[in-house]
Design a protein around this motif. Structure first.
Motif, PDB file in Angstrom:
ATOM      1  N   PHE A  55       9.039  11.062   4.932  1.00  0.00           N
ATOM      2  CA  PHE A  55       8.792  11.344   3.516  1.00  0.00           C
ATOM      3  C   PHE A  55       7.641  10.495   2.977  1.00  0.00           C
ATOM      4  O   PHE A  55       6.749  10.985   2.279  1.00  0.00           O
ATOM      5  N   ALA A  56       7.676   9.197   3.293  1.00  0.00           N
ATOM      6  CA  ALA A  56       6.661   8.289   2.765  1.00  0.00           C
ATOM      7  C   ALA A  56       5.281   8.590   3.338  1.00  0.00           C
ATOM      8  O   ALA A  56       4.278   8.615   2.617  1.00  0.00           O
ATOM      9  N   ALA A  57       5.211   8.819   4.656  1.00  0.00           N
ATOM     10  CA  ALA A  57       3.923   9.109   5.287  1.00  0.00           C
ATOM     11  C   ALA A  57       3.366  10.449   4.799  1.00  0.00           C
ATOM     12  O   ALA A  57       2.156  10.576   4.557  1.00  0.00           O
ATOM     13  N   SER A  58       4.233  11.449   4.648  1.00  0.00           N
ATOM     14  CA  SER A  58       3.787  12.751   4.138  1.00  0.00           C
ATOM     15  C   SER A  58       3.198  12.611   2.746  1.00  0.00           C
ATOM     16  O   SER A  58       2.141  13.181   2.433  1.00  0.00           O
ATOM     17  N   TYR A  59       3.879  11.838   1.900  1.00  0.00           N
ATOM     18  CA  TYR A  59       3.372  11.613   0.542  1.00  0.00           C
ATOM     19  C   TYR A  59       2.040  10.866   0.571  1.00  0.00           C
ATOM     20  O   TYR A  59       1.118  11.187  -0.188  1.00  0.00           O
ATOM     21  N   GLY A  60       1.934   9.880   1.467  1.00  0.00           N
ATOM     22  CA  GLY A  60       0.686   9.132   1.586  1.00  0.00           C
ATOM     23  C   GLY A  60      -0.478  10.023   2.003  1.00  0.00           C
ATOM     24  O   GLY A  60      -1.585   9.933   1.447  1.00  0.00           O
ATOM     25  N   ALA A 222      -0.440   5.660   6.177  1.00  0.00           N
ATOM     26  CA  ALA A 222      -0.991   6.982   5.863  1.00  0.00           C
ATOM     27  C   ALA A 222      -2.128   6.876   4.848  1.00  0.00           C
ATOM     28  O   ALA A 222      -3.160   7.542   4.977  1.00  0.00           O
ATOM     29  N   ALA A 223      -1.946   6.038   3.833  1.00  0.00           N
ATOM     30  CA  ALA A 223      -2.995   5.865   2.824  1.00  0.00           C
ATOM     31  C   ALA A 223      -4.253   5.272   3.443  1.00  0.00           C
ATOM     32  O   ALA A 223      -5.375   5.709   3.161  1.00  0.00           O
ATOM     33  N   TYR A 224      -4.079   4.308   4.329  1.00  0.00           N
ATOM     34  CA  TYR A 224      -5.222   3.678   4.994  1.00  0.00           C
ATOM     35  C   TYR A 224      -5.927   4.668   5.918  1.00  0.00           C
ATOM     36  O   TYR A 224      -7.158   4.794   5.902  1.00  0.00           O
ATOM     37  N   ALA A 225      -5.130   5.386   6.729  1.00  0.00           N
ATOM     38  CA  ALA A 225      -5.709   6.312   7.709  1.00  0.00           C
ATOM     39  C   ALA A 225      -6.460   7.457   7.048  1.00  0.00           C
ATOM     40  O   ALA A 225      -7.438   7.982   7.596  1.00  0.00           O
TER      41      ALA A 225
END
Length: 254
Positions: A55-60, A222-225
């Motif tokens: 969930f967190a990575a998808s949102y990121g 995810a935000a960084y990538a």
């Protein structure tokens, strides 16, 4: 101290899962060796963290524009999600009736093959392919169905194998391949958590703690990538390190 180890280990696993895969090797080790859960309960409890990570990575990825794709690519992504999810349901069922021992034996030899695939012509992983290359349904259906079975069964290593198919067969760049991987794993893990919970195979306090850790690691990674121009290169080398570590752990005496 045990809870702190669980949280920090989960955060690291969330970062690894978001950019490569096999973070479950860390979380399952913590659940079984540090906390002392039985293998079946550890398998179920681990899915709570995987779900939080997803969930967190998808949102990121969504917040940073990684869901903005062409209609053709979006339709293909939906197909991949559907096929893998159906396979995962079968995999979860198999995990409830079969020992993990045989599959783990197969897994460690598959890792050696995977390392060879990763190291041969690294540019295939790092360079962004020009244009869109759509995978044939004759190939996508059996491949992603098999991946779904494996992910539903044990999860550990699923990200590595899925990412290899996305980059080398479906011809996605490594970051976009990670986006699809995260979405797929999140969707079928909802079903997996429901089934394991129904069978009473989840330690919820530990599962939720590790989910919090994996959400932190997953979102930040995810935000960084999504923004960093060298993220694809970093993801590739992280993948190499993860697979090497998994091989050493799988073949280490005792």
């Amino acid at each position: 101290m045990t809870y702190l180890i669980a949280f920090l280990g989960a955060a690291l696993a969330g970062a690894i899962n978001t950019l490569s895969g096999n973070g479950s090797a860390i979380t399952l080790t913590i659940l079984m060796e540090v906390i002392g859960l039985p293998p079946d309960v550890a398998n179920g409890t681990n899915r709570v963290g995987v779900l939080g990570n997803g969930f967190a990575a998808s949102y990121g990825f969504y917040r940073n524009g990684r869901f903005e794709v062409t209609d053709g690519r979006r339709r293909e992504m939906y197909q991949i999600v559907g096929i893998t999810t159906v396979g995962a349901v079968l995999g979860v069922y198999l995990s409830l009736i079969t020992s993990n021992a045989v599959y783990r034996e197969i897994f460690r030899y598959l890792l050696i093959v995977m390392l060879g695939v990763i190291l041969v012509k690294p540019k295939r992983w790092i360079n962004v392919p020009e244009g869109e290359h759509f995978i044939s349904r004759w190939l996508s259906v059996p491949l992603f169905f098999a991946l779904g079975i494996y992910g539903g069964f044990i999860q550990m290593g699923m990200g590595v194998f899925f990412l290899a198919v996305m980059v080398l067969v479906a011809r996605y760049d490594i970051i976009q391949g990670n986006v699809v991987k995260v979405v797929v794993v999140t969707i079928y893990t909802v079903l997996a958590v429901g089934i394991f919970a129904w069978r009473g195979l989840i330690d919820w306090p530990i599962g939720l703690l590790m989910a919090a850790g994996q959400m932190v690691g997953g979102y930040l990674t995810a935000a960084y990538a999504s923004k960093h121009p060298k993220a694809g290169v970093y993801a590739y080398w992280l993948l190499v390190v993860v697979v090497l570590g998994a091989i050493l752990k799988a073949f280490w005496p005792g």
